[in-house]
Motif scaffolding. Structure first.
Motif, PDB file in Angstrom:
ATOM      1  N   GLU A 111      -7.460 -16.315   6.331  1.00 27.98           N
ATOM      2  CA  GLU A 111      -8.257 -15.478   5.600  1.00 27.98           C
ATOM      3  C   GLU A 111      -7.736 -14.057   5.812  1.00 27.98           C
ATOM      4  OE1 GLU A 111     -12.388 -15.516   7.053  1.00 27.98           O
ATOM      5  OE2 GLU A 111     -12.395 -17.840   6.915  1.00 27.98           O
ATOM      6  N   VAL A 112      -7.330 -13.951   7.076  1.00 26.82           N
ATOM      7  CA  VAL A 112      -6.558 -12.352   7.239  1.00 26.82           C
ATOM      8  C   VAL A 112      -5.311 -12.317   6.534  1.00 26.82           C
ATOM      9  CG1 VAL A 112      -5.212 -11.090   9.243  1.00 26.82           C
ATOM     10  CG2 VAL A 112      -7.273 -12.512   9.826  1.00 26.82           C
ATOM     11  N   LYS A 113      -4.616 -13.208   6.234  1.00 31.73           N
ATOM     12  CA  LYS A 113      -3.316 -13.128   5.340  1.00 31.73           C
ATOM     13  C   LYS A 113      -3.791 -12.576   3.872  1.00 31.73           C
ATOM     14  CE  LYS A 113      -0.203 -15.957   8.109  1.00 31.73           C
ATOM     15  NZ  LYS A 113       0.483 -17.073   8.068  1.00 31.73           N
ATOM     16  N   GLN A 114      -4.737 -13.350   3.561  1.00 31.92           N
ATOM     17  CA  GLN A 114      -5.435 -13.038   2.164  1.00 31.92           C
ATOM     18  C   GLN A 114      -5.870 -11.617   1.829  1.00 31.92           C
ATOM     19  OE1 GLN A 114      -8.631 -15.620   1.731  1.00 31.92           O
ATOM     20  NE2 GLN A 114      -7.567 -17.015   0.162  1.00 31.92           N
ATOM     21  N   THR A 115      -6.736 -11.008   3.072  1.00 33.72           N
ATOM     22  CA  THR A 115      -6.972  -9.878   3.044  1.00 33.72           C
ATOM     23  C   THR A 115      -5.745  -8.771   3.135  1.00 33.72           C
ATOM     24  OG1 THR A 115      -8.722 -10.439   4.289  1.00 33.72           O
ATOM     25  CG2 THR A 115      -8.251  -7.963   4.605  1.00 33.72           C
ATOM     26  N   VAL A 116      -4.871  -9.117   3.822  1.00 31.29           N
ATOM     27  CA  VAL A 116      -3.658  -8.248   4.174  1.00 31.29           C
ATOM     28  C   VAL A 116      -2.614  -8.166   2.954  1.00 31.29           C
ATOM     29  CG1 VAL A 116      -1.330  -7.878   5.633  1.00 31.29           C
ATOM     30  CG2 VAL A 116      -3.572  -8.421   6.443  1.00 31.29           C
ATOM     31  N   VAL A 117      -2.574  -9.221   2.297  1.00 30.40           N
ATOM     32  CA  VAL A 117      -1.990  -9.336   1.095  1.00 30.40           C
ATOM     33  C   VAL A 117      -2.344  -8.438  -0.036  1.00 30.40           C
ATOM     34  CG1 VAL A 117      -1.352 -10.752  -1.034  1.00 30.40           C
ATOM     35  CG2 VAL A 117      -0.899 -11.640   1.161  1.00 30.40           C
ATOM     36  N   GLN A 118      -3.925  -8.381  -0.217  1.00 29.71           N
ATOM     37  CA  GLN A 118      -4.414  -7.600  -0.920  1.00 29.71           C
ATOM     38  C   GLN A 118      -4.344  -6.151  -0.787  1.00 29.71           C
ATOM     39  OE1 GLN A 118      -8.564  -9.186  -0.857  1.00 29.71           O
ATOM     40  NE2 GLN A 118      -8.126 -10.887  -2.113  1.00 29.71           N
ATOM     41  N   GLU A 119      -4.392  -5.778   0.501  1.00 31.04           N
ATOM     42  CA  GLU A 119      -4.332  -4.364   1.049  1.00 31.04           C
ATOM     43  C   GLU A 119      -2.926  -3.940   0.862  1.00 31.04           C
ATOM     44  OE1 GLU A 119      -7.703  -4.563   4.669  1.00 31.04           O
ATOM     45  OE2 GLU A 119      -5.650  -4.909   5.367  1.00 31.04           O
ATOM     46  N   PHE A 120      -2.007  -4.784   1.300  1.00 30.57           N
ATOM     47  CA  PHE A 120      -0.603  -4.223   1.177  1.00 30.57           C
ATOM     48  C   PHE A 120      -0.279  -4.184  -0.270  1.00 30.57           C
ATOM     49  CE2 PHE A 120       1.560  -5.344   5.670  1.00 30.57           C
ATOM     50  CZ  PHE A 120       0.355  -4.736   6.360  1.00 30.57           C
ATOM     51  N   ARG A 121      -0.618  -5.265  -1.214  1.00 27.11           N
ATOM     52  CA  ARG A 121      -0.269  -4.873  -2.574  1.00 27.11           C
ATOM     53  C   ARG A 121      -0.883  -3.490  -3.208  1.00 27.11           C
ATOM     54  NH1 ARG A 121      -1.403 -10.942  -4.907  1.00 27.11           N
ATOM     55  NH2 ARG A 121       0.950 -11.777  -4.468  1.00 27.11           N
ATOM     56  N   GLN A 122      -2.314  -3.380  -2.729  1.00 29.89           N
ATOM     57  CA  GLN A 122      -2.636  -2.111  -3.124  1.00 29.89           C
ATOM     58  C   GLN A 122      -1.742  -0.880  -2.706  1.00 29.89           C
ATOM     59  OE1 GLN A 122      -6.874  -1.622  -1.688  1.00 29.89           O
ATOM     60  NE2 GLN A 122      -7.159   0.353  -3.131  1.00 29.89           N
ATOM     61  N   MET A 123      -1.346  -0.849  -1.438  1.00 32.98           N
ATOM     62  CA  MET A 123      -0.695   0.115  -0.824  1.00 32.98           C
ATOM     63  C   MET A 123       0.618   0.375  -1.768  1.00 32.98           C
ATOM     64  SD  MET A 123       0.332   0.399   3.200  1.00 32.98           S
ATOM     65  CE  MET A 123      -1.150   1.350   3.917  1.00 32.98           C
ATOM     66  N   LEU A 124       1.360  -0.915  -1.970  1.00 30.17           N
ATOM     67  CA  LEU A 124       2.569  -0.883  -2.618  1.00 30.17           C
ATOM     68  C   LEU A 124       2.301  -0.078  -4.137  1.00 30.17           C
ATOM     69  CD1 LEU A 124       4.155  -4.173  -1.926  1.00 30.17           C
ATOM     70  CD2 LEU A 124       5.191  -2.029  -1.493  1.00 30.17           C
ATOM     71  N   ARG A 125       1.200  -0.401  -4.553  1.00 27.44           N
ATOM     72  CA  ARG A 125       0.895   0.168  -5.915  1.00 27.44           C
ATOM     73  C   ARG A 125       0.511   1.775  -5.908  1.00 27.44           C
ATOM     74  NH1 ARG A 125      -1.965  -4.681  -6.688  1.00 27.44           N
ATOM     75  NH2 ARG A 125      -4.013  -3.923  -6.003  1.00 27.44           N
ATOM     76  N   ARG A 126      -0.054   2.092  -4.948  1.00 30.50           N
ATOM     77  CA  ARG A 126      -0.347   3.529  -4.548  1.00 30.50           C
ATOM     78  C   ARG A 126       1.103   4.264  -4.311  1.00 30.50           C
ATOM     79  NH1 ARG A 126      -4.165   4.889  -0.004  1.00 30.50           N
ATOM     80  NH2 ARG A 126      -4.054   6.888  -0.454  1.00 30.50           N
ATOM     81  N   VAL A 127       1.846   3.577  -3.597  1.00 34.69           N
ATOM     82  CA  VAL A 127       3.510   4.379  -3.652  1.00 34.69           C
ATOM     83  C   VAL A 127       3.964   4.193  -4.928  1.00 34.69           C
ATOM     84  CG1 VAL A 127       5.600   4.003  -2.334  1.00 34.69           C
ATOM     85  CG2 VAL A 127       3.681   3.556  -1.100  1.00 34.69           C
ATOM     86  N   GLU A 128       3.929   3.285  -5.597  1.00 26.44           N
ATOM     87  CA  GLU A 128       4.574   3.215  -6.961  1.00 26.44           C
ATOM     88  C   GLU A 128       4.191   4.382  -7.912  1.00 26.44           C
ATOM     89  OE1 GLU A 128       4.119  -0.515  -8.728  1.00 26.44           O
ATOM     90  OE2 GLU A 128       5.497  -1.504  -7.043  1.00 26.44           O
ATOM     91  N   LYS A 129       2.787   4.542  -7.571  1.00 31.25           N
ATOM     92  CA  LYS A 129       2.060   5.741  -8.579  1.00 31.25           C
ATOM     93  C   LYS A 129       2.559   7.026  -8.171  1.00 31.25           C
ATOM     94  CE  LYS A 129      -2.603   7.117  -9.673  1.00 31.25           C
ATOM     95  NZ  LYS A 129      -4.059   6.904  -9.495  1.00 31.25           N
ATOM     96  N   GLU A 130       2.581   7.283  -6.612  1.00 29.75           N
ATOM     97  CA  GLU A 130       3.062   8.454  -6.195  1.00 29.75           C
ATOM     98  C   GLU A 130       4.337   8.678  -6.581  1.00 29.75           C
ATOM     99  OE1 GLU A 130       1.382  11.103  -4.650  1.00 29.75           O
ATOM    100  OE2 GLU A 130      -0.503   9.901  -5.139  1.00 29.75           O
ATOM    101  N   GLN A 131       5.245   7.640  -6.588  1.00 29.78           N
ATOM    102  CA  GLN A 131       6.583   8.119  -6.767  1.00 29.78           C
ATOM    103  C   GLN A 131       6.911   8.405  -8.286  1.00 29.78           C
ATOM    104  OE1 GLN A 131       8.496   4.287  -5.295  1.00 29.78           O
ATOM    105  NE2 GLN A 131       9.371   5.524  -3.634  1.00 29.78           N
ATOM    106  N   GLY A 132       5.810   7.767  -9.222  1.00 26.31           N
ATOM    107  CA  GLY A 132       6.003   8.076 -10.594  1.00 26.31           C
ATOM    108  C   GLY A 132       5.475   9.444 -10.907  1.00 26.31           C
ATOM    109  N   LYS A 133       4.762   9.937  -9.919  1.00 24.07           N
ATOM    110  CA  LYS A 133       4.336  11.181 -10.082  1.00 24.07           C
ATOM    111  C   LYS A 133       5.405  12.156  -9.986  1.00 24.07           C
ATOM    112  CE  LYS A 133      -0.614  11.001  -8.983  1.00 24.07           C
ATOM    113  NZ  LYS A 133      -1.714  11.332  -8.031  1.00 24.07           N
ATOM    114  N   LYS A 134       6.137  11.826  -8.952  1.00 22.09           N
ATOM    115  CA  LYS A 134       7.258  12.965  -8.524  1.00 22.09           C
ATOM    116  C   LYS A 134       8.266  12.946  -9.239  1.00 22.09           C
ATOM    117  CE  LYS A 134       5.137  13.423  -4.625  1.00 22.09           C
ATOM    118  NZ  LYS A 134       4.016  14.299  -4.540  1.00 22.09           N
ATOM    119  N   ILE A 135       8.670  11.540 -10.092  1.00 23.14           N
ATOM    120  CA  ILE A 135       9.760  11.496 -11.107  1.00 23.14           C
ATOM    121  C   ILE A 135       9.268  12.251 -12.319  1.00 23.14           C
ATOM    122  CG2 ILE A 135      10.952  10.010 -12.802  1.00 23.14           C
ATOM    123  CD1 ILE A 135      10.711   7.897 -10.322  1.00 23.14           C
ATOM    124  N   ALA A 136       7.795  12.191 -12.901  1.00 25.61           N
ATOM    125  CA  ALA A 136       7.585  12.696 -14.136  1.00 25.61           C
ATOM    126  C   ALA A 136       7.066  14.243 -13.749  1.00 25.61           C
ATOM    127  CB  ALA A 136       6.015  12.123 -14.586  1.00 25.61           C
ATOM    128  N   GLY A 137       7.025  14.928 -12.619  1.00 22.93           N
ATOM    129  CA  GLY A 137       6.575  16.115 -12.155  1.00 22.93           C
ATOM    130  C   GLY A 137       7.839  16.893 -12.191  1.00 22.93           C
TER     131      GLY A 137
END
Length: 137
Positions: A111-137
């Motif tokens: 159960e914990v692993k399921q939760t952590v996978v979801q949280e860490f994937r979301q974190m990775l998506r946020r980083v990708e989004k932020e990096q995309g902003k830096k490249i575009a900006g």
């Protein structure tokens, strides 16, 4: 470089919130355990176990974040997601120990692993989004 530091600060803030929440829960469960162990064992022991597992995972991530190397943080997040996903997909759903406690602990860890996978994937998506902003900006 400054963009990486911003991302590191963002990740550190999120992990700090997760740790704070877990510590708050653990303190609450500890108080319950000290007041009435039988009640705690029946109603909160599984929750406490999961909180302790999450704390261990988050504190490890916090150590990596404290290195302030975004590449190391991203590698840690990706590795954890990959490892936990393999455990969830390829690992056994149940163990067949003769004692119920290790079997329960295994299910709670899943159960914990399921939760952590979801949280860490979301974190990775946020980083990708932020990096995309830096490249575009």
């Amino acid at each position: 470089m400054e963009g990486e530091k911003e991302i590191i600060r963002m990740l550190a803030a999120q992990v700090k919130i997760w740790i704070y929440s877990c510590v708050e829960d653990a303190d609450k469960y500890t108080k319950e355990m000290n007041e009435d162990y039988l009640h705690f064992f029946c109603w909160f022991s599984e929750d406490m176990y999961k909180v302790q597992l999450r704390l261990k995972i988050y504190r490890k991530l916090q150590e990596v974040i404290n290195s302030e190397k975004l590449s190391d943080v991203l590698e840690h997040l990706r590795h954890t997601v990959e490892h936990f996903t393999d455990d969830l997909i390829l690992g056994p759903i149940q163990h067949r120990y003769t004692n119920a406690s290790p079997n329960t602990a295994h299910l709670l860890a899943l159960e914990v692993k399921q939760t952590v996978v979801q949280e860490f994937r979301q974190m990775l998506r946020r980083v990708e989004k932020e990096q995309g902003k830096k490249i575009a900006g």
